[in-house]
Design a protein around this motif. Structure first.
Motif, short mmCIF file in Angstrom:
data_model
loop_
_atom_site.label_atom_id
_atom_site.label_comp_id
_atom_site.label_asym_id
_atom_site.label_seq_id
_atom_site.Cartn_x
_atom_site.Cartn_y
_atom_site.Cartn_z
N LEU A 126 23.26 12.28 25.40
CA LEU A 126 22.07 12.60 24.62
C LEU A 126 21.10 13.33 25.54
CD1 LEU A 126 21.53 9.21 22.74
CD2 LEU A 126 22.66 11.27 21.88
N ILE B 49 17.38 10.59 16.85
CA ILE B 49 18.53 11.22 17.50
C ILE B 49 19.24 12.15 16.53
CG2 ILE B 49 20.71 10.80 18.69
CD1 ILE B 49 19.56 8.09 19.52
N ASN C 105 26.76 10.75 13.90
CA ASN C 105 26.44 9.34 14.14
C ASN C 105 27.58 8.56 14.78
OD1 ASN C 105 28.06 9.22 11.85
ND2 ASN C 105 26.37 8.69 10.48
N ASP D 159 29.62 9.57 17.22
CA ASP D 159 29.49 9.77 18.67
C ASP D 159 28.26 9.06 19.22
OD1 ASP D 159 31.76 11.26 18.68
OD2 ASP D 159 30.78 13.21 18.84
N VAL D 160 27.16 9.11 18.48
CA VAL D 160 25.93 8.43 18.94
C VAL D 160 26.16 6.93 19.02
CG1 VAL D 160 23.52 7.94 18.39
CG2 VAL D 160 24.42 10.25 18.06
N VAL E 43 19.21 8.05 13.29
CA VAL E 43 20.26 8.98 13.68
C VAL E 43 20.60 9.83 12.47
CG1 VAL E 43 22.58 9.24 14.65
CG2 VAL E 43 21.19 7.25 15.28
N LEU F 67 22.39 14.98 20.55
CA LEU F 67 23.76 14.80 21.04
C LEU F 67 24.31 16.12 21.57
CD1 LEU F 67 26.27 12.83 21.13
CD2 LEU F 67 26.92 13.84 18.93
#
Length: 633
Positions: free
Chosen positions: A83, A107, A111, A113-114, A452, A507
């Motif tokens: 990030l 963010i 989502n 990957d987050v 997110v 991201l």
């Protein structure tokens, strides 16, 4: 010094370790690509579990769909991503544009990957998750970048989502109901995200998921598998429409669902609703009891116990027995105690079936038990949600936002503490953030939100695009800004301590070059070409955020920048982490940091000014702060 891993958690490795703790004799090693790696010997594990194994064509209950195994792989696969802070889009604690001191997070990015990046930093720390995912009505656009393939023993993305300039690219496809994989594609989207999200919930945490009839049945089966059927709390029914649609083909559908699951049903305690004047009006005092108004309730129960099956004589002299097949809820001694304390009511004529008196003065702090139906008069309807957005933006820039009152009710049911973390990883217009800031303003809490959202482009012909919003993230961030300003204005002096801002992060691919992750794969010519293991366009702030993720430090932790012997040093969480990513770091800088005795000290591999500084590095820390964990990247 230790090298940082700089990638998300490998859930397969975690699972292997967990099985190994239970069955150490099943833990073995195998040679993969010239390296020894831990593995599970399934033959040994089969022997340990032989009495309970189901295999082959033996019938068993299962919920499955095409590519379910791939969905599991997608959830478990580690990623090399990070990030990156977007300070210009951030808003400070007090609403200052471009400040980075808020403890809330917004963010931008996929989502899944987050969530993977959060697995160590926010493991077991989130009290409440709310999501409003695509309902799969036949016109939803999904993002398909969750396909994974095996290459050299590692998971890699089969469709690399980056363009020639290094920007992430998402492949939006409408999931039309004519698609032969209509439900499969939706399940492959939602399943890995919920699997990873579960790990973030606290032991007393709870998740709410909005859905309609299109996937309600499948979603409940997925949640039963992931969260456990025993942790199901309720399928709340939200009355989202206040008037019928006369053009409905069969029945005008007026409701949606909100599925509610606990992380651990034995640790979760439901939040009760505030008492209302209407509820209190049901309490009366016909016998002028000095303890005040009361309401009576039945004292018979279905669960039969012989010792609670006895006769009761009413003041009128009538002998009363429990109803057929039931008994009293109180033992005879307990009943006599309450009778003596004037807590048993036989009706105004003294001839009725006994009931126990429950006083409002003894219940008012407990609140009301929530019900499974969420009426629009109590929590708002879909048009109320749309109106809230229109009033903030002077235009209808987002379709289908949930009303703040609905989110407020869910916040209450979650039984949040004053400092809880709330996560919404399909955040849309950021209604969850709006509701949480309003709740903090109401009771002085310091709860934190994490929103997110994928930067999904707005329709070029739509209201949002014409208003200047090119993607959904721009709408969500602007709503938080405007809602925060509105809440501050309404709170007046009480707004002084409220956090009405957010740290914006985006991201992106890892800050590290390929040589960092696979040094053995670099050729001699490539080795000479590598002057640094950090990508050229990455800043020290980028490196700091990835370091915090790697070390499990909350991204909301306070960050200050200090100058030490002419070098920039990041101080995170009041000295918990001291990091310097400048070049030409001297013994003087290392000594000054070591004397501060941080828990962690992090430098770049290319930081040291010369061989002398590199040689003295560990000696200086050993002398001044031997307990400090030293890492390089």
């Amino acid at each position: 010094m230790e090298w940082m891993k700089m990638h998300s958690r490998d859930n397969v490795a975690v699972n292997v370790e967990a099985v190994g703790r239970l069955f150490p004799n099943a833990l073995t090693e195998v040679l993969r690509d010239g390296k020894l790696v831990q593995a599970i010997d399934f033959d040994v594990l089969r022997q340990e579990l032989s009495r309970e194994i189901v295999e082959g064509r033996e019938e068993r209950y299962a919920f499955t769909w095409p590519d379910k195994r791939q969905a599991i792989l997608a959830a478990n696969a580690p990623i090399n991503a990070t990030l990156r802070p977007v300070v210009a889009d951030s808003v400070g604690h007090d609403g200052t544009e471009g400040a980075f001191d808020s403890e809330n997070l917004y963010i931008e990015g996929d989502n899944l990957d987050v969530l993977k990046l959060f697995q160590e930093t926010y493991l077991g720390k989130v009290k409440m998750i709310y999501i409003d995912p695509p309902y799969n009505t036949g016109n939803d656009a999904f993002v398909y970048d969750d396909d994974f393939a095996m290459e050299g023993g590692d998971f890699v993305s089969a469709n690399v989502p980056y363009d020639e300039y290094g920007n992430m690219v998402y492949d939006f496809k409408k999931n039309l109901d004519s698609n032969g994989r209509f439900h499969t594609d939706w399940l492959n989207m939602i399943y890995p995200r919920l699997r990873v999200a579960k790990s973030l919930l606290a032991d007393d945490g709870v998740i709410f998921i909005s859905i309609d009839d299109s996937e309600q049945e499948n979603l409940k089966k997925v949640c039963n598998e992931i969260f456990g059927e025993q942790n199901f709390i309720a399928e709340l029914v939200w009355e989202r429409a206040f008037s019928p649609k006369n053009d409905a083909r069969y029945i005008s559908n007026s409701h949606d669902y909100v599925l509610m699951y606990a992380r651990d049903i034995n640790r979760f305690q439901i939040g009760r609703l505030p008492r209302t004047a209407e509820a209190n009006a049901r309490y009366q005092n016909p016998d002028n009891d000095p303890r005040g108004v009361w309401m009576s309730s039945d004292i018979s129960v279905k669960t039969y116990t012989a010792e609670n099956d006895y006769q009761i004589t009413a003041p009128s002299g009538r002998v009363i027995e429990p109803p057929a097949g039931r008994c009293w809820s109180l033992s005879k001694n307990k009943f006599l105690e309450r009778l003596h304390d004037n807590r048993i009511w036989f009706g105004e004529d003294g001839d009725g079936v006994p009931r126990i008196k429950r006083f409002l003065s003894e219940l008012k702090h407990d609140g009301l038990t929530p019900t499974s139906i969420l009426f629009y008069k109590d929590v708002g309807h879909s048009q109320e949600g749309a109106k809230e957005v229109t009033q903030l933006f002077d235009a209808g820039v987002f379709d289908g936002p949930k009303p703040v009152r609905l989110l407020t009710r869910l916040l209450t049911l979650a039984n949040l503490k004053k400092d809880s973390i709330v996560l919404d990883f399909f955040s849309g217009s950021a209604a969850t953030a709006h509701a949480l800031m309003a709740r903090n303003a109401e009771d002085g809490g310091s709860r934190k939100f994490i929103m997110v959202q994928l930067a999904e482009a707005t329709d070029e012909g739509g209201t949002a695009y014409r208003a200047g919003y090119r993607n959904i993230c721009e709408i969500g961030k602007e709503r938080i800004r405007r809602a925060g300003a509105k809440i501050a204005a309404e709170a007046g002096e009480k707004a002084a301590g409220l956090d009405l801002g957010f740290r914006c992060l985006r991201l992106d691919t890892s800050n590290m070059t390929d040589v960092y992750y696979a040094p053995d794969a670099v050729t001699q010519d490539g080795l000479f070409a590598q002057v640094d293991n950090v990508k050229a366009d990455r800043t020290p702030e980028d490196l700091l955020v990835q370091t915090m993720l790697d070390l499990g430090i909350l991204l909301s932790a306070p960050i200050t920048v200090e100058e030490v012997a002419g070098k920039r040093v990041f101080n995170v969480a009041d000295g918990f982490l001291l990091a310097c990513f400048d070049r030409a770091v001297t013994n003087e800088v290392v000594t000054a940091i070591a004397k501060r005795k941080p828990s962690y000290a992090v430098f770049r591999d290319a930081s040291m000014a010369d061989d002398s500084a590199l040689t003295n590095f560990d000696q200086l820390f050993a002398a001044y702060s031997p307990a400090t964990v030293r890492k390089v990247l």
